[in-house]
Design an enzyme around this catalytic site. Structure first.
Site, PDB file in Angstrom:
ATOM      1  N   ILE A  92       0.299 -24.898 -73.270  1.00  0.00           N
ATOM      2  CA  ILE A  92       0.203 -23.856 -72.141  1.00  0.00           C
ATOM      3  C   ILE A  92       0.806 -22.648 -72.526  1.00  0.00           C
ATOM      4  O   ILE A  92       1.075 -21.953 -71.399  1.00  0.00           O
ATOM      5  CB  ILE A  92       0.312 -24.245 -70.939  1.00  0.00           C
ATOM      6  N   GLY A  93       1.211 -22.519 -73.661  1.00  0.00           N
ATOM      7  CA  GLY A  93       1.857 -21.448 -74.199  1.00  0.00           C
ATOM      8  C   GLY A  93       3.110 -21.633 -74.322  1.00  0.00           C
ATOM      9  O   GLY A  93       4.206 -20.694 -74.923  1.00  0.00           O
ATOM     10  N   ARG A 118      18.806 -31.562 -75.437  1.00  0.00           N
ATOM     11  CA  ARG A 118      18.773 -31.187 -76.871  1.00  0.00           C
ATOM     12  C   ARG A 118      17.461 -30.015 -76.756  1.00  0.00           C
ATOM     13  O   ARG A 118      16.523 -30.525 -76.197  1.00  0.00           O
ATOM     14  CB  ARG A 118      18.548 -32.253 -77.711  1.00  0.00           C
ATOM     15  N   LEU A 168      14.333 -28.380 -79.120  1.00  0.00           N
ATOM     16  CA  LEU A 168      13.418 -28.763 -80.084  1.00  0.00           C
ATOM     17  C   LEU A 168      13.369 -27.515 -80.754  1.00  0.00           C
ATOM     18  O   LEU A 168      13.282 -27.691 -82.134  1.00  0.00           O
ATOM     19  CB  LEU A 168      12.075 -29.433 -79.785  1.00  0.00           C
ATOM     20  N   LYS A 203      14.147 -21.032 -80.756  1.00  0.00           N
ATOM     21  CA  LYS A 203      13.450 -19.591 -80.528  1.00  0.00           C
ATOM     22  C   LYS A 203      12.469 -19.808 -79.196  1.00  0.00           C
ATOM     23  O   LYS A 203      12.565 -18.963 -78.307  1.00  0.00           O
ATOM     24  CB  LYS A 203      12.762 -19.176 -81.663  1.00  0.00           C
ATOM     25  N   THR A 204      11.697 -20.974 -79.212  1.00  0.00           N
ATOM     26  CA  THR A 204      10.772 -20.927 -78.144  1.00  0.00           C
ATOM     27  C   THR A 204      11.609 -21.414 -77.009  1.00  0.00           C
ATOM     28  O   THR A 204      11.136 -21.142 -75.891  1.00  0.00           O
ATOM     29  CB  THR A 204       9.604 -22.259 -78.530  1.00  0.00           C
ATOM     30  N   GLU A 222      10.462 -24.905 -66.297  1.00  0.00           N
ATOM     31  CA  GLU A 222      10.446 -24.395 -65.274  1.00  0.00           C
ATOM     32  C   GLU A 222      11.754 -23.897 -64.762  1.00  0.00           C
ATOM     33  O   GLU A 222      11.785 -23.199 -63.984  1.00  0.00           O
ATOM     34  CB  GLU A 222       9.904 -25.620 -63.912  1.00  0.00           C
TER      35      GLU A 222
HETATM   36 MO1  MOS Z   1       4.598 -26.223 -63.758  1.00  0.00          MO
HETATM   37  S1  MOS Z   1       4.345 -25.807 -61.740  1.00  0.00           S
HETATM   38  O1  MOS Z   1       3.031 -26.819 -64.085  1.00  0.00           O
HETATM   39  O2  MOS Z   1       5.037 -24.704 -63.893  1.00  0.00           O
END
Ligand code: MOS
Length: 745
Positions: free
Chosen positions: A469-470, A630, A632, A635-636, A707
């Site tokens: 998802i990016g 940890r 992975l 950078k990301t 998140e």
């Molecule tokens: Mo989560 S609420 O799918 O960023």
């Protein structure tokens, strides 16, 4: 570098493996799939917040150029269980599928116009006329508070939770703070709005959908339409941002499938920017009361967190803001409650760090107020209540290094130079303030499967029906596969986003890496063992006759451990076999993992600069250090956390969905008036990590990082504003009208 000269790829700051495809436009997003004969659906939305459709005049639309079909409640197919067959809280939503004439919220879909071109469909959609019998709409959260009710659950826990002994906690307390904070409705605005292309071949449906959960879409759509799941395929190779909004199926997905079946052609429906504020969910409004009781030394004796949030009038969605209070600080006694208020709006949904984003704002503000009441440094107060176990459950943490985060970030920020008094730092006409907040988000993990296959050309294809998802799923899974197999990353291709691939969970709740990573690792371990067995059994291999335990795979070479000149390229073995060699594996959490409470943590320090005349807030610096297990990919990981902090600043200062309480219409349903930050709003963001693999959580030691970045930021920022100005703003967003300062010295 390892001794053998090969890069240790897990953790390396590898560039995104899909970066070139994205920057050249080769990556295809849902709305860019164009099966032959594609036509276009445009949703018509209601213009009242509550009532019935008395008359829906579609005649002009139907006769407009290019129009093929207009779907309304009068001609929509009757779906199983009135369209609710797939309803499964919290993610399986009650959809607006034209099963009756009731309008529950403003901008509810009431018709879809299908035409040969987008322009024809858009023009014809404007010709649909609805007459309504209006009913009174409930749209004022504060006015509706009297009707708050207890939901069935809050974040998969009971809505009311108590622990310890409240009376004892109150008796031993010497200081009491009681604060009420509020956070507004917000809406999702990923770069890519929702979009679906639905195509039928006989009774088989293919959906190209912008989603965080391909197999969830398959399940919801098949149940809703009453067709076998095996007849539905969902494809989603690229997603232009999904932060919870694309974790559920919304009405347009099913409507596209219904329209496509009717016109016998593929139909595309794109949710436009305005429609992001209606038929799909956003973050609910909250009001949160927090009471903290403590001794004079600052030891918490009792905590209480009561949350009221809004939902729609046809479905419960709970923002579990108080869960954080059950675990973040050590407190032997506590109570949390969640209540809902029904409004005539669409059902709200998960929005990045649901619960923790809103809850950490209130909790971190309350802690700051307690620190001032006790005349303690706000960081010191947090350290005095450092938790080694979850207060409410008593479970030990799987791994927790928050103390190092506080130390490292405080040092980088220069927190020790902070004057305790408010208004003590100035720069020209600006007041400077420093605030601290704690970031946290639970680590989630679910069962996932993956397949790894050596192709005849020597390359490796690894697949899982997951999503990117990016966040970098393609990239980090390539790294896990390459390192586990012992091949260069350039030899690995990772595939995802298709229900024909092995099952994987929703890419929500920050769980993709921690769920799919172990599955990829397990599949690659299996494949590696198979390849070594093949090599030693193959008379044409230089490794023939060895025990497979004396052979290894490194850098794409099969090598005899004891005579390293005995070696051959993996591609040679692949070529001789002439067919793919593959292995599939599932990975899931072990029962013994449940002994632990698994959470990620971080310390966030914010500097604000507040113009004394204009109340304008700037944020020159954010310094944050995270314990996410940890990493992975260095950078990301850093990008994820930086992005989260940007959203935290946006949450604190800008985002606010404004509902006109007279008519129930969102008045800023556009990106001109719904403010999100631009580059000029963002200055220095310093992100570092304390790297401690969490092997009590999964075999890779990773906990997920999607998140947590948004959490703790708004609280730290509000606290910094207080430190700068002496003004305590408990209602987000902190806009300058709330802050215009009486001119002092
Ligand atoms: Mo989560 S609420 O799918 O960023």
């Amino acid at each position: 570098m390892k001794d053998d000269g090969l890069p240790n790829v897990i953790g390396a700051p590898l560039d995104r493996t899909d970066g070139a495809a994205k920057t050249t436009g080769a990556a295809r997003y849902a709305a860019e799939f164009a099966p032959a004969n594609l036509c276009h659906g445009v949703m018509v939305l209601s213009t009242i917040a509550h009532g019935r459709i008395v008359d829906l005049d579609t005649s002009r639309a139907q006769h407009a150029p290019g129009v093929l079909f207009v779907l309304t409640h009068r001609n929509a197919p009757k779906l199983p269980d009135h369209g609710r067959a797939a309803v499964k809280p919290p993610a399986g939503r009650v959809l607006s599928l034209f099963q009756d004439d009731i309008v529950h919220y403003d901008r509810q879909p009431i018709a879809v116009v299908v035409a040969d071109t987008l322009e024809h469909a858009t023009a014809a959609a404007a010709l649909v006329r609805a007459n309504y019998a209006k009913q009174p709409a409930t749209v004022d959260f504060n006015a509706a508070r009297g009707n708050a009710y207890k939901p069935k659950e809050a974040g998969q826990k009971p809505p009311d939770v108590e622990w310890g002994d409240a009376a004892a906690g109150e008796r031993t307390a010497e200081v009491h703070v009681d604060v009420t904070c509020s956070t507004p409705m917000q809406n999702h605005n990923p770069i890519e709005p929702h979009a679906t292309v639905a195509a039928w071949e006989g009774d088989r449906l293919t959906l190209y959908d912008a989603t965080q959960y391909v197999s969830g879409v398959r399940e919801t759509v098949s149940k809703t339409l009453g067709i076998p799941a095996d007849n539905v395929r969902v494809i989603s190779p690229f997603v232009g941002g999904g932060f919870g909004c694309k974790g559920s199926v919304w009405s347009h997905v099913v409507l596209a499938a219904i329209c496509a079946r009717n016109v016998q052609r593929p139909v595309k429906i794109v949710v436009d920017r305005q429609q992001m504020f209606g038929p799909v969910g956003g973050r609910p409004q909250t009001s949160q009361r927090i009471e903290l009781r403590a001794t004079r030394e600052g030891t918490l004796t009792h905590v209480r967190h009561d949350v009221v949030s809004h939902t729609s009038d046809f479905e419960d969605f709970v923002e579990p803001s108080a869960l954080i209070t059950q675990m973040l600080y050590a407190c032997p006694n506590g109570a949390t409650t969640h209540r809902l208020v029904k409004l005539n709006t669409g059902t709200p949904t998960f929005q990045r760090a649901p619960g923790e984003a809103t809850g950490s704002f209130a909790l971190e503000v309350a802690l700051d107020e307690l620190a001032y009441a006790l005349k303690l440094d706000p960081l010191d107060l947090r350290l005095r209540n450092y938790a080694n176990a979850e207060s409410q459950s008593g479970k030990p943490f799987s791994s927790k290094h928050l103390r190092e985060c506080y130390t490292q970030a405080a040092e980088r920020f220069g927190w020790s130079k902070r004057p305790p008094a408010t208004g003590a730092m100035r720069k020209g006409n600006a007041l400077i303030g420093w605030g601290v907040g704690t970031a946290t988000y639970p680590a989630h993990r679910m069962a996932a499967s993956a397949r790894a296959a050596l192709q005849p050309d020597g390359t490796i294809v690894v697949q899982s029906g997951s999503q990117d998802i990016g966040t970098g799923t393609y990239t980090v899974m390539t790294q896990v596969a390459a390192e586990t197999l012992g091949v260069p990353v350039s030899h690995v291709r990772f595939e995802l986003g298709d229900t024909t691939l092995p099952d994987a969970p929703v890419s929500g709740g920050s769980m993709t890496a921690a769920s799919v990573g172990p599955a990829v690792q397990a599949a690659c371990q299996k494949l590696r063992a198979q390849l070594l067995e093949r090599a030693v059994a193959d008379p044409s291999s230089p490794l023939h006759g060895l025990s497979s335990s004396r052979a290894t795979l490194d850098g794409g070479w099969l090598i005899a451990l004891d005579e390293t000149h005995r070696r051959e390229a993996l591609a040679a073995l692949a070529g001789r076999s002439g067919a793919t060699i593959e292995a599939t594996a599932e990975a899931k959490p072990r029962d013994e993992d449940k002994r632990f409470a698994a959470h990620s943590f971080g310390a966030v320090f914010v500097e604000v600069s507040v113009d004394r005349d204009l109340g304008e807030i700037r944020v020159p610096r954010v310094v944050a250090t995270y314990d996410v297990g940890r990493r992975l990919n260095a950078k990301t990981a850093r990008s994820q956390l930086q992005g989260g902090i940007v959203w935290g600043l946006s949450f604190a200062l800008l985002e606010h969905t404004i509902l006109d309480t007279r008519v129930g219409r969102i008045v800023n349903a556009n990106l001109a008036e719904y403010h999100v930050p631009v580059n000029a709003d963002i200055q220095d963001i310093d992100v570092t990590f304390v790297d401690n693999p969490d092997l009590n959580f999964n075999p890779l030691g990773i906990r997920g990082i999607g998140e947590i970045g948004i959490t703790g930021v708004a609280g730290a920022l509000s606290n910094a504003v207080y430190h700068a100005t002496g003004r305590r703003i408990r209602d987000l967003p902190i806009t300058l009208d709330k802050l215009l300062l009486p001119r002092t010295a």
